[in-house]
Structures are given as C-alpha cells and as structure tokens.
Design a protein around this motif. Structure first.
Motif, PDB file in Angstrom:
ATOM      1  N   LYS A 195       0.842  -1.164  -0.186  1.00 21.54           N
ATOM      2  CA  LYS A 195       0.020  -0.101  -0.046  1.00 21.54           C
ATOM      3  C   LYS A 195       1.018   1.281  -0.024  1.00 21.54           C
ATOM      4  CE  LYS A 195      -3.922  -2.256   2.529  1.00 21.54           C
ATOM      5  NZ  LYS A 195      -4.482  -2.458   3.631  1.00 21.54           N
ATOM      6  N   ALA A 196       2.068   1.231   0.580  1.00 23.26           N
ATOM      7  CA  ALA A 196       2.911   2.309   0.622  1.00 23.26           C
ATOM      8  C   ALA A 196       4.044   2.413  -0.639  1.00 23.26           C
ATOM      9  CB  ALA A 196       3.987   2.252   1.859  1.00 23.26           C
ATOM     10  N   GLY A 197       3.620   1.509  -1.562  1.00 22.69           N
ATOM     11  CA  GLY A 197       4.570   1.533  -2.854  1.00 22.69           C
ATOM     12  C   GLY A 197       5.857   0.482  -2.917  1.00 22.69           C
ATOM     13  N   LEU A 198       6.009  -0.366  -1.718  1.00 23.82           N
ATOM     14  CA  LEU A 198       7.298  -0.826  -1.549  1.00 23.82           C
ATOM     15  C   LEU A 198       7.012  -2.330  -1.402  1.00 23.82           C
ATOM     16  CD1 LEU A 198      10.271  -0.560  -0.311  1.00 23.82           C
ATOM     17  CD2 LEU A 198       9.360  -0.869   1.865  1.00 23.82           C
ATOM     18  N   GLU A 199       7.986  -2.907  -2.095  1.00 24.01           N
ATOM     19  CA  GLU A 199       7.981  -4.592  -1.946  1.00 24.01           C
ATOM     20  C   GLU A 199       8.974  -5.085  -1.092  1.00 24.01           C
ATOM     21  OE1 GLU A 199       8.510  -8.157  -5.115  1.00 24.01           O
ATOM     22  OE2 GLU A 199       8.145  -6.441  -5.937  1.00 24.01           O
ATOM     23  N   VAL A 230       6.134   5.801  16.171  1.00 24.67           N
ATOM     24  CA  VAL A 230       6.292   5.596  14.797  1.00 24.67           C
ATOM     25  C   VAL A 230       7.395   4.443  14.529  1.00 24.67           C
ATOM     26  CG1 VAL A 230       7.380   6.833  12.586  1.00 24.67           C
ATOM     27  CG2 VAL A 230       6.249   8.169  14.155  1.00 24.67           C
ATOM     28  N   LEU A 231       6.959   3.637  13.481  1.00 26.06           N
ATOM     29  CA  LEU A 231       7.769   2.641  13.335  1.00 26.06           C
ATOM     30  C   LEU A 231       8.657   2.969  11.742  1.00 26.06           C
ATOM     31  CD1 LEU A 231       5.537  -0.812  13.620  1.00 26.06           C
ATOM     32  CD2 LEU A 231       7.170   0.469  15.255  1.00 26.06           C
ATOM     33  N   ASN A 232      10.211   2.875  11.926  1.00 25.17           N
ATOM     34  CA  ASN A 232      10.992   3.310  10.933  1.00 25.17           C
ATOM     35  C   ASN A 232      11.220   1.892  10.326  1.00 25.17           C
ATOM     36  OD1 ASN A 232      11.144   6.163  11.283  1.00 25.17           O
ATOM     37  ND2 ASN A 232      11.866   5.790  13.267  1.00 25.17           N
ATOM     38  N   VAL A 233      10.966   1.832   9.109  1.00 28.96           N
ATOM     39  CA  VAL A 233      11.378   0.277   8.376  1.00 28.96           C
ATOM     40  C   VAL A 233      12.412   0.511   7.555  1.00 28.96           C
ATOM     41  CG1 VAL A 233      10.547  -1.455   6.965  1.00 28.96           C
ATOM     42  CG2 VAL A 233       8.958  -0.270   8.707  1.00 28.96           C
ATOM     43  N   TYR A 234      13.496  -0.494   7.564  1.00 30.23           N
ATOM     44  CA  TYR A 234      14.529  -0.373   6.606  1.00 30.23           C
ATOM     45  C   TYR A 234      14.470  -1.895   5.968  1.00 30.23           C
ATOM     46  CZ  TYR A 234      15.832   3.952   8.846  1.00 30.23           C
ATOM     47  OH  TYR A 234      15.495   5.224   9.234  1.00 30.23           O
ATOM     48  N   LEU A 235      15.185  -2.100   4.799  1.00 29.07           N
ATOM     49  CA  LEU A 235      15.182  -3.396   4.320  1.00 29.07           C
ATOM     50  C   LEU A 235      16.576  -3.913   4.862  1.00 29.07           C
ATOM     51  CD1 LEU A 235      13.718  -2.978   0.764  1.00 29.07           C
ATOM     52  CD2 LEU A 235      12.660  -4.031   2.586  1.00 29.07           C
ATOM     53  N   THR A 236      16.470  -5.057   4.968  1.00 24.91           N
ATOM     54  CA  THR A 236      17.760  -5.596   5.562  1.00 24.91           C
ATOM     55  C   THR A 236      18.450  -6.166   4.243  1.00 24.91           C
ATOM     56  OG1 THR A 236      16.860  -6.390   7.631  1.00 24.91           O
ATOM     57  CG2 THR A 236      18.941  -7.407   6.822  1.00 24.91           C
TER      58      THR A 236
END
Length: 83
Positions: free
Chosen positions: A30-34, A70-76
């Motif tokens: 929904k946020a445009g991220l896979e 707030v949850l800050n998400v980063y791809l590993t």
C-alpha cells in the motif's frame, strides 16, 4: 479490544498508517514498497526488515507498536545476495 493505529516510515520515504496486527507485506505494498520474499516460512531470512533497530521476518510477524509512535522500517541487505 481496539487495535492501535500505527504510523510507519518506509525506506522509499513514504509514510503510511496500519493497524496493530496487520500484515507487513500488504502494508508495504500500500506504501509502494515490495518486501523481498523467499520461503515464506521464516527459514530463509529473505524477508527480513529492520524495524526501529530490531530485525523482523515479515512473513511470520505482524505489525506491533511496542508503545512507539512511529515505526521506522529499513530493508535488510545480505552482501552474499547482492551482485
């Protein structure tokens, strides 16, 4: 029991809201991220994301607030998988 609404900042600089207990994959989409996937059982680690400094396997975890606003998400990333 009322589910908490949580603000999420994604690595593509988009922000969205999700409810506690929502699925990581659909919220990211929904946020445009896979979020990358592999086995979808939690064994391979391909779907690992970093959420406020904690590694989470998106395929076997749901969104939790842990009392943060707030949850800050980063791809590993895995240097062995990168070209």
């Amino acid at each position: 029991m009322k589910r908490t609404k949580i603000k999420i900042r994604w690595p593509n600089n988009n922000e969205s809201y999700a409810l506690e207990g929502d699925d990581w994959f659909s919220s990211a989409e929904k946020a445009g991220l896979e979020i990358p996937t592999g086995c979808l059982t939690g064994s391979c680690g391909a779907c690992e994301i970093d959420v406020n400094g904690e590694t989470v396997r998106a395929c076997i975890s749901n969104i939790e607030s842990k009392k943060r606003s707030v949850l800050n998400v980063y791809l590993t990333t895995d240097p062995f998988w990168e070209n």
